[in-house]
Design an enzyme around this catalytic site. Structure first.
Site, PDB file in Angstrom:
ATOM      1  N   GLN A 180       0.860  -1.192   0.000  1.00  0.00           N
ATOM      2  CA  GLN A 180       0.000   0.000   0.000  1.00  0.00           C
ATOM      3  C   GLN A 180       0.892   1.236   0.000  1.00  0.00           C
ATOM      4  OE1 GLN A 180      -2.277   1.630   3.433  1.00  0.00           O
ATOM      5  NE2 GLN A 180      -4.088   1.300   2.176  1.00  0.00           N
ATOM      6  N   TYR A 201      -6.127  10.797   3.897  1.00  0.00           N
ATOM      7  CA  TYR A 201      -4.771  11.154   3.478  1.00  0.00           C
ATOM      8  C   TYR A 201      -4.827  11.946   2.164  1.00  0.00           C
ATOM      9  CZ  TYR A 201      -3.482   8.288   7.406  1.00  0.00           C
ATOM     10  OH  TYR A 201      -3.361   7.805   8.686  1.00  0.00           O
ATOM     11  N   ARG A 228      -7.798   1.958  -2.786  1.00  0.00           N
ATOM     12  CA  ARG A 228      -8.621   1.886  -1.572  1.00  0.00           C
ATOM     13  C   ARG A 228      -9.333   3.212  -1.328  1.00  0.00           C
ATOM     14  NH1 ARG A 228      -7.841   0.404   4.835  1.00  0.00           N
ATOM     15  NH2 ARG A 228      -9.241  -1.338   4.563  1.00  0.00           N
ATOM     16  N   GLY A 260      -8.844  -6.689   9.257  1.00  0.00           N
ATOM     17  CA  GLY A 260      -7.780  -5.920   9.873  1.00  0.00           C
ATOM     18  C   GLY A 260      -7.408  -6.504  11.227  1.00  0.00           C
TER      19      GLY A 260
HETATM   20  C1  FMN Z   1      -3.442  -0.705  13.964  1.00  0.00           C
HETATM   21  C2  FMN Z   1      -4.167  -0.303  12.707  1.00  0.00           C
HETATM   22  C3  FMN Z   1      -3.455   0.293  11.676  1.00  0.00           C
HETATM   23  C4  FMN Z   1      -4.102   0.629  10.464  1.00  0.00           C
HETATM   24  N1  FMN Z   1      -3.362   1.155   9.434  1.00  0.00           N
HETATM   25  C5  FMN Z   1      -3.927   1.308   8.220  1.00  0.00           C
HETATM   26  C6  FMN Z   1      -3.126   1.630   7.088  1.00  0.00           C
HETATM   27  O1  FMN Z   1      -1.897   1.751   7.145  1.00  0.00           O
HETATM   28  N2  FMN Z   1      -3.758   1.774   5.898  1.00  0.00           N
HETATM   29  C7  FMN Z   1      -5.115   1.611   5.770  1.00  0.00           C
HETATM   30  O2  FMN Z   1      -5.642   1.762   4.660  1.00  0.00           O
HETATM   31  N3  FMN Z   1      -5.891   1.297   6.821  1.00  0.00           N
HETATM   32  C8  FMN Z   1      -5.324   1.091   8.031  1.00  0.00           C
HETATM   33  N4  FMN Z   1      -6.081   0.674   9.091  1.00  0.00           N
HETATM   34  C9  FMN Z   1      -7.498   0.330   8.887  1.00  0.00           C
HETATM   35  C10 FMN Z   1      -7.634  -1.186   8.657  1.00  0.00           C
HETATM   36  O3  FMN Z   1      -7.054  -1.562   7.412  1.00  0.00           O
HETATM   37  C11 FMN Z   1      -9.108  -1.604   8.630  1.00  0.00           C
HETATM   38  O4  FMN Z   1      -9.785  -0.810   7.699  1.00  0.00           O
HETATM   39  C12 FMN Z   1      -9.778  -1.472  10.001  1.00  0.00           C
HETATM   40  O5  FMN Z   1      -9.020  -2.123  11.002  1.00  0.00           O
HETATM   41  C13 FMN Z   1     -11.180  -2.073   9.970  1.00  0.00           C
HETATM   42  O6  FMN Z   1     -11.143  -3.446   9.627  1.00  0.00           O
HETATM   43  P1  FMN Z   1     -11.400  -4.578  10.759  1.00  0.00           P
HETATM   44  O7  FMN Z   1     -12.744  -4.280  11.349  1.00  0.00           O
HETATM   45  O8  FMN Z   1     -11.350  -5.884  10.041  1.00  0.00           O
HETATM   46  O9  FMN Z   1     -10.298  -4.417  11.780  1.00  0.00           O
HETATM   47  C14 FMN Z   1      -5.479   0.381  10.318  1.00  0.00           C
HETATM   48  C15 FMN Z   1      -6.186  -0.190  11.376  1.00  0.00           C
HETATM   49  C16 FMN Z   1      -5.546  -0.558  12.550  1.00  0.00           C
HETATM   50  C17 FMN Z   1      -6.323  -1.220  13.654  1.00  0.00           C
END
Ligand code: FMN
Length: 362
Positions: free
Chosen positions: A98, A178, A225, A317
């Protein structure tokens, strides 16, 4: 009926299942943005994902907005990522990088005093994490129009670098407030030049960036995304449906390799001002490219969204962060490890590579 455990052909790239790992920043790179052996081990542990999408990785020093985030704009960073992709491939995995520019979501104290840059003089909402504590966002510096083409070029170069580093593809981080998202939505973009005003102008940076990445590699290897319902860092738009509908139709016409949407999370839904509650259902009819959906999924919800054909693939995530063997656990209905939020953005192996896999006889 499709299920999470069916293989998927992503333009010739064979994914073993539809349980994808969503991009997650973990702040474990070296201060110079070079990925470490620990990062390699973390991704190797998760190689059973149909596809790993890495944490956001900066395309330039200007785009660097998270302490200890990795980069892909210098040779030592490319070499470091090369060690990660070699090891993930040796373990049978697939991995996309990414790539990202933070825009206004940064602080001068982590950038040698340089202000973050943005479409307009509007600071991000919320507070920013520095090792010394949480601080307010500064008013960013407004980008001059002649500074935009070099930013687009930095995404093209990062795409070439990712290819050299052995990635299977690249994802443009157009979500979560972003730079590309800041240009797209009118709450953060008040420009009056060719990059502001009409939706065509506000979407220009997103579309030019995607096109430059495609030109740098191949249309099949570039995903995008988007977070149409996201409110992170104060994101807002006066007409989300039209804005995102426009950009999604354009990306569809470009035939990008995939689109990756986030649904609103529980916190956003509770806040009660979400205009698009079901992102996959709303936008699926506007595109025929492979669609990844993410946020708040468990096995039941994920299989339901596949059966309804509202998405083709589901990204997880936090469940993947805490369960290195998530596809196997979901397949066998095994209990999941509890995530430790205190170590999400930590240092070292704790809460990173020490989550156990399920015992094989569980
Ligand atoms: C610790 C953490 C770091 C994340 N960093 C990013 C990132 O670098 N890029 C991104 O697009 N989303 C990032 N997210 C969002 C996750 O990709 C995801 O959209 C979010 O956790 C919801 O999905 P889930 O319910 O399966 O956890 C991050 C989320 C968490 C918890």
């Amino acid at each position: 009926m499709p299920t999470l455990f069916d293989a998927f052909d992503l333009h010739g790239l064979k994914l073993a299942n539809r349980v994808l790992m969503s991009p997650m920043t973990r702040t474990r790179a070296q201060d110079n943005g070079v990925p470490t052996d620990l990062i390699r081990d973390y991704y190797v542990q998760r190689a059973s994902a149909g596809l790993i999408i890495t944490e956001c990785t900066q395309v330039s020093d200007q785009g660097h907005g998270i302490v200890r985030a990795p980069g892909i704009h210098r040779q030592d960073q490319i070499d470091g990522w090369g060690r990660v992709t070699d090891a993930v491939h040796a373990a049978g995995g697939r991995i996309y990088l990414q790539i990202w520019h933070c825009g206004r979501v940064a602080h001068p104290d982590m950038r040698g005093g340089e202000l973050p840059v943005a479409p307009s003089l509007i600071p991000a909402a919320g507070d920013f994490f520095l090792p010394s504590g949480r601080v307010d966002f500064p008013i960013p510096r407004q980008l001059r129009i002649e500074e935009i083409a070099p930013i687009v070029e930095s995404f093209a170069q990062a795409t070439q670098n990712a290819r050299k580093a052995g990635f299977d593809g690249v994802e443009l981080h157009g979500a979560n407030g972003y730079l590309q998202d800041q240009f797209l939505q009118d709450g953060s973009n008040k420009r009056t030049d060719a990059y502001g005003g009409s939706v065509e102008n506000r979407a220009r940076l997103m579309l030019e960036t995607a096109q430059a990445m495609i030109d740098a590699w191949s249309v099949d290897r570039v995903g995008v995304r988007l977070s149409p319902s996201g409110t992170l860092y104060g994101m807002s738009d006066s007409d989300k449906l039209s804005t995102f509908g426009y950009v999604i139709r354009k990306l569809d016409a470009m035939k990008v390799g995939y689109l990756h949407f986030t649904e609103p999370n529980a916190r956003v839904l509770e806040a009660g001002n979400v205009l698009i509650k079901n992102v996959a259902q709303t936008f699926r009819p506007m595109t025929s490219v492979p669609l990844i959906i993410n946020t708040g999924f468990d096995k039941t919800k994920a299989n339901a969204v596949l059966v309804a054909r509202d998405a083709d693939l589901v990204a997880f995530g936090v469940p993947f962060l805490a369960n290195p063997d998530l596809p196997e656990r979901l397949r066998r209905d095994l209990p999941l490890n509890r995530p430790d939020a205190a170590s999400f953005y930590g240092v070292g192996a704790k809460g990173y590579t020490d989550y156990p896999a399920a015992p094989s006889n569980a």
